[in-house]
Enzyme design. Structure first.
Site, mmCIF file in Angstrom:
data_model
loop_
_atom_site.group_PDB
_atom_site.id
_atom_site.type_symbol
_atom_site.label_atom_id
_atom_site.label_comp_id
_atom_site.label_asym_id
_atom_site.label_seq_id
_atom_site.Cartn_x
_atom_site.Cartn_y
_atom_site.Cartn_z
ATOM 1 C CG ASP A 141 -6.180 8.387 6.196
ATOM 2 O OD1 ASP A 141 -6.467 8.536 7.393
ATOM 3 O OD2 ASP A 141 -6.214 9.326 5.378
ATOM 4 C CE LYS B 119 -2.907 11.145 6.859
ATOM 5 N NZ LYS B 119 -3.953 11.870 6.076
ATOM 6 C CD GLU C 247 -3.132 0.463 0.050
ATOM 7 O OE1 GLU C 247 -2.546 1.221 -0.757
ATOM 8 O OE2 GLU C 247 -4.361 0.450 0.140
HETATM 9 C C1 PRP Z 1 -6.156 5.565 -0.900
HETATM 10 C C2 PRP Z 1 -4.797 4.971 -0.565
HETATM 11 C C3 PRP Z 1 -5.140 3.707 0.169
HETATM 12 C C4 PRP Z 1 -6.444 4.047 0.846
HETATM 13 C C5 PRP Z 1 -6.213 4.290 2.299
HETATM 14 O O1 PRP Z 1 -6.654 4.915 -2.045
HETATM 15 O O2 PRP Z 1 -4.078 4.704 -1.749
HETATM 16 O O3 PRP Z 1 -5.328 2.645 -0.730
HETATM 17 O O4 PRP Z 1 -6.947 5.255 0.232
HETATM 18 O O5 PRP Z 1 -7.382 4.784 2.873
HETATM 19 P P1 PRP Z 1 -8.086 4.191 4.144
HETATM 20 O O6 PRP Z 1 -7.009 3.645 5.072
HETATM 21 O O7 PRP Z 1 -8.762 5.390 4.735
HETATM 22 O O8 PRP Z 1 -9.027 3.133 3.691
HETATM 23 P P2 PRP Z 1 -7.921 5.455 -2.828
HETATM 24 O O9 PRP Z 1 -9.131 4.729 -2.350
HETATM 25 O O10 PRP Z 1 -7.952 6.951 -2.773
HETATM 26 O O11 PRP Z 1 -7.658 4.969 -4.302
HETATM 27 P P3 PRP Z 1 -6.327 5.262 -5.160
HETATM 28 O O12 PRP Z 1 -5.251 4.382 -4.620
HETATM 29 O O13 PRP Z 1 -6.717 4.872 -6.547
HETATM 30 O O14 PRP Z 1 -6.007 6.718 -5.024
HETATM 31 MN MN MN Z 2 -5.136 3.271 -2.805
#
Ligand code: PRP
Ligand code: MN
Ligand code: MG
Length: 179
Positions: free
Chosen positions: A102, A130, A98
């Site tokens: 978050d 985070k 990853e």
């Molecule tokens: C973002 C990031 C992680 C996820 C973390 O992906 O790349 O995969 O959010 O968030 P969380 O811990 O709050 O679940 P996103 O869903 O934005 O898709 P992307 O990777 O295509 O930007």
């Molecule tokens: Mn993601």
């Protein structure tokens, strides 16, 4: 530096130094396990590619895409499978890559899914973590950097799909969000 960036938190050099250490550790830990490395689209792709070329072991690579929907408030998160793996997970040592953990909902969803499919082991390697953002109890096993509670972009992380190609991780200028 990109004109939309307020401040760089992790430079390319810092990321490379950290990746060298993480990759060495992973190479040791997965020496004879022939892991299935699962990169979470799209944010984790840059980190995944830079990591696996540093891992001197036999491994396989696959991708999965999940998407989060936050209806109304951010407190009720739902994660959905958008694009599945091509690989069989049953009996495999799985390493999820990853860019950031978050709230933790994406990761929780993936770990539950892979458990259900009978993975022999499931570990997570995330460039960024985070802890202050966490909504569900989950943690990464290998972490590049613990980050402050700010919205970050670069090195895979996006704002509206942009900035993923920055070679560093930074904070956007507030004016960008106001547009
Ligand atoms: C973002 C990031 C992680 C996820 C973390 O992906 O790349 O995969 O959010 O968030 P969380 O811990 O709050 O679940 P996103 O869903 O934005 O898709 P992307 O990777 O295509 O930007
Ligand atoms: Mn993601
Ligand atoms: Mg995103």
């Amino acid at each position: 530096m990109n004109n939309d960036i307020e401040r760089v938190l992790y430079s390319r050099e810092m990321i490379v130094e950290r990746m060298n250490k993480l990759a060495a550790q992973l190479s040791t830990d997965y020496q004879d396990k022939r892991p299935l490395v699962i990169s979470v689209l799209t944010g984790a792709v840059l980190f995944t590619v830079d990591m696996i070329e540093r891992m001197d072991i036999k491994l396989q690579l696959d991708f999965i895409d999940v998407s989060s929907y936050y209806g109304g408030t951010h407190s009720t998160g739902e994660v959905k499978l958008v694009q599945d793996l091509n690989s069989e997970v049953q009996g495999r040592h799985v390493l999820i890559m990853e860019d950031i953990v978050d709230m933790g909902r994406t990761l929780k969803f993936l770990v539950d899914l892979l458990k259900e499919r009978g993975a022999a082991s499931i570990k997570v390697c995330s460039l960024l973590d985070k802890p202050e953002g966490r909504k569900v109890d989950i943690k990464a096993d290998y972490v590049g950097f613990n980050v402050p509670n700010e919205f970050l972009v670069g090195y895979g992380l996006d704002y509206k799909g942009f900035y993923r190609n920055l070679p560093y991780v930074g904070i956007l200028k507030p004016a960008i969000y106001e547009n």
